[in-house]
Design a protein around this motif. Structure first.
Motif, PDB file in Angstrom:
ATOM      1  N   PHE A 165       0.830  -1.210   0.000  1.00  0.00           N
ATOM      2  CA  PHE A 165       0.000   0.000   0.000  1.00  0.00           C
ATOM      3  C   PHE A 165       0.866   1.262   0.000  1.00  0.00           C
ATOM      4  O   PHE A 165       0.600   2.215  -0.744  1.00  0.00           O
ATOM      5  CB  PHE A 165      -0.909   0.015   1.242  1.00  0.00           C
TER       6      PHE A 165
ATOM      7  N   THR B  57       0.855   3.744  -3.313  1.00  0.00           N
ATOM      8  CA  THR B  57       0.260   5.077  -3.140  1.00  0.00           C
ATOM      9  C   THR B  57       1.311   6.175  -3.300  1.00  0.00           C
ATOM     10  O   THR B  57       1.010   7.256  -3.812  1.00  0.00           O
ATOM     11  CB  THR B  57      -0.424   5.209  -1.764  1.00  0.00           C
TER      12      THR B  57
ATOM     13  N   GLY C 122      -7.393  -2.753   2.849  1.00  0.00           N
ATOM     14  CA  GLY C 122      -7.132  -1.782   1.792  1.00  0.00           C
ATOM     15  C   GLY C 122      -8.143  -0.660   1.742  1.00  0.00           C
ATOM     16  O   GLY C 122      -7.841   0.445   1.280  1.00  0.00           O
TER      17      GLY C 122
ATOM     18  N   ASN D  48      -5.424   1.713   1.359  1.00  0.00           N
ATOM     19  CA  ASN D  48      -5.023   1.629  -0.045  1.00  0.00           C
ATOM     20  C   ASN D  48      -6.027   2.350  -0.939  1.00  0.00           C
ATOM     21  O   ASN D  48      -6.733   1.749  -1.732  1.00  0.00           O
ATOM     22  CB  ASN D  48      -4.901   0.160  -0.475  1.00  0.00           C
TER      23      ASN D  48
END
Length: 464
Positions: free
Chosen positions: A107, A111, A318, A322
């Protein structure tokens, strides 16, 4: 025994009777169309209602809110047993920790890459320069000025009352509690069977409820689209078309370049995955809620071969950590507003912006327009007034559609990548178990066979 005479072919009444008998069936066939098709029809009807009957469109928001409440009603009762069972059926607590570490690392890396791409794209195109700022209404964001308190965020993730966390729909706290329960059930072994049996039944029942709720999705879509068009209209688009264009171009880069590269690296069949979840991505797009597709998304990923233990752990996690589409939107929006207000956009400031967003974007819930709070908090760190965000509120619902859809694809890919990684780890463990030093023990009888049986049995149970 007699038979009814055949109707003559030249009987003029026959076609009329046949048409009359078929008409009701044609009408009801609408409900047999795929949910995606029904939702597209609802989008068109909703746009017409919002345009030509705005008063009705405003009232239809109730239908959208009811649908969203139904979805949120089942998220926690579904996520909790899935996470508990997924962890309880893993081979060991070590595997839980390994999967969590992989997910968090994935993640963070993804990102950050998306944030750097978004800032570079917005800076290169110099969006926002000369944009009118006089129309910003600070009152519309007054209630959001509090920003994010990391002390409170951490306490929010560790509930002192799990029943309150369930009642509030605090998904992050539910995940933490479910993790502890799952590890505990794995530790007590055979004694956990009664509880895992109950949780299995609960999860199955919740999946059934999900099926009922999803059938109402077109009504929810109709309500959302009617309200958005009636309430926001299209008048605010003209001055912000450039901003929206960059947001959608960035989303296209994520879906068409960044995600395929990640999928190729980890040997995930990206196109196959997109085809499988396409209807759900479309539903998330029009409802602007990733929670609306959480349960069916888990089923779709299992159908693609992703183990249940991975999907039930990585996807809900997530949803808080995420948010690929949301971080892109935030980065583009901050550059746009900084240019519009004449705030410094030098390389050090942009890097500071990326660092702040990497931190602030974690812990966001999967609900409509949650990015606004993060955007205000991040804007404060580079000197933007809170009312600056009000410039974007009129078109936020359009950007929200895209970022929610990308969030769904990003979490699906994350689960697939982590699952591929776990398969390699298990294969490596299997090869280690088959080394020459363990062959004599296996040949002698139990030890080698027992270890191989545990590996295979663990994999089968992890796959549900």
């Amino acid at each position: 025994m007699t038979t009814s005479p055949a109707i003559p072919a030249d009987d003029a009444t026959a076609p009329e009777d046949a048409d009359a008998s078929r008409t009701p069936r044609k009408w009801w066939k609408f409900w047999k169309l795929p949910i995606g098709v029904q939702s597209l029809i609802a989008v068109g009807v909703g746009a017409l209602i919002g345009t030509f009957a705005p008063a009705v469109g405003e009232q239809l928001k109730l239908a959208g809110d009811v649908f969203l409440n139904l979805v949120q009603m089942i998220v926690v009762p579904l996520v909790f047993p899935l996470i508990v069972l997924g962890i309880a059926r893993m081979d060991s607590a070590k595997k839980v920790g390994r999967m969590a570490a992989k997910a968090i690392l994935y993640f963070e890396v993804v990102t950050t890459i998306i944030l750097l791409m978004a800032v570079a794209l917005a800076k290169l195109l110099d969006i926002g320069s000369g944009a009118p700022v006089a129309g910003a209404d600070g009152a519309s964001v007054e209630t959001l000025k509090q920003g994010i308190d990391f002390h409170e965020l951490l306490l929010h993730a560790v509930p002192k009352n799990v029943f309150a966390a369930f009642a509030e729909g605090n998904l992050l706290a539910v995940i933490v509690f479910a993790g502890f329960v799952g590890v505990a059930l794995a530790a007590i072994g055979e004694q956990s069977k009664p509880m895992t049996s109950v949780l299995d039944s609960l999860a199955s029942a919740m999946f059934k409820v999900v099926g009922y709720v999803i059938r109402l999705a077109p009504l929810g879509v109709l309500g959302f689209i009617s309200y958005d068009v009636a309430h926001y209209g299209f008048g605010n688009l003209s001055s912000l078309l450039g901003f929206l264009a960059v947001v959608y171009v960035g989303m296209a880069i994520i879906l068409g370049i960044i995600f395929p590269i990640i999928a190729a690296i980890f040997r995930v069949e990206y196109i196959t995955m997109l085809k499988a979840i396409g209807n759900l991505v479309g539903l998330a797009f029009v409802t602007r809620s990733s929670e609306a597709v959480l349960a069916p998304l888990l089923l779709k990923l299992e159908g693609l071969g992703v183990s249940r233990s991975t999907t039930s752990f990585v996807v809900p996690l997530g949803y808080s950590f995420n948010t690929d589409g949301s971080v892109l939107y935030q980065a583009v929006a901050l550059v746009f507003l900084a240019n519009a207000y004449g705030v410094d956009t030098s390389i050090p400031t942009l890097l500071l912006m990326v660092g702040v967003l990497v931190i602030l974007s974690k812990g966001m819930a999967g609900v409509a327009s949650a990015s606004i709070v993060v955007l205000i908090a991040a804007g404060n760190t580079i000197g933007l007034p809170a009312e600056a965000v009000a410039l974007l509120l009129g078109v936020d619902f359009i950007a929200d559609m895209a970022r929610t859809a990308v969030n769904v694809v990003g979490n699906s890919l994350a689960a697939s990548v982590i699952d591929k990684s776990e398969e390699k780890a298990e294969a490596k463990a299997g090869r280690s178990a088959a080394t020459p030093s363990s062959v004599p023990a296996a040949a002698g009888g139990e030890p080698g066979d027992e270890l191989g049986g545990k590996v295979l049995a663990g994999r089968r149970s992890a796959d549900g």
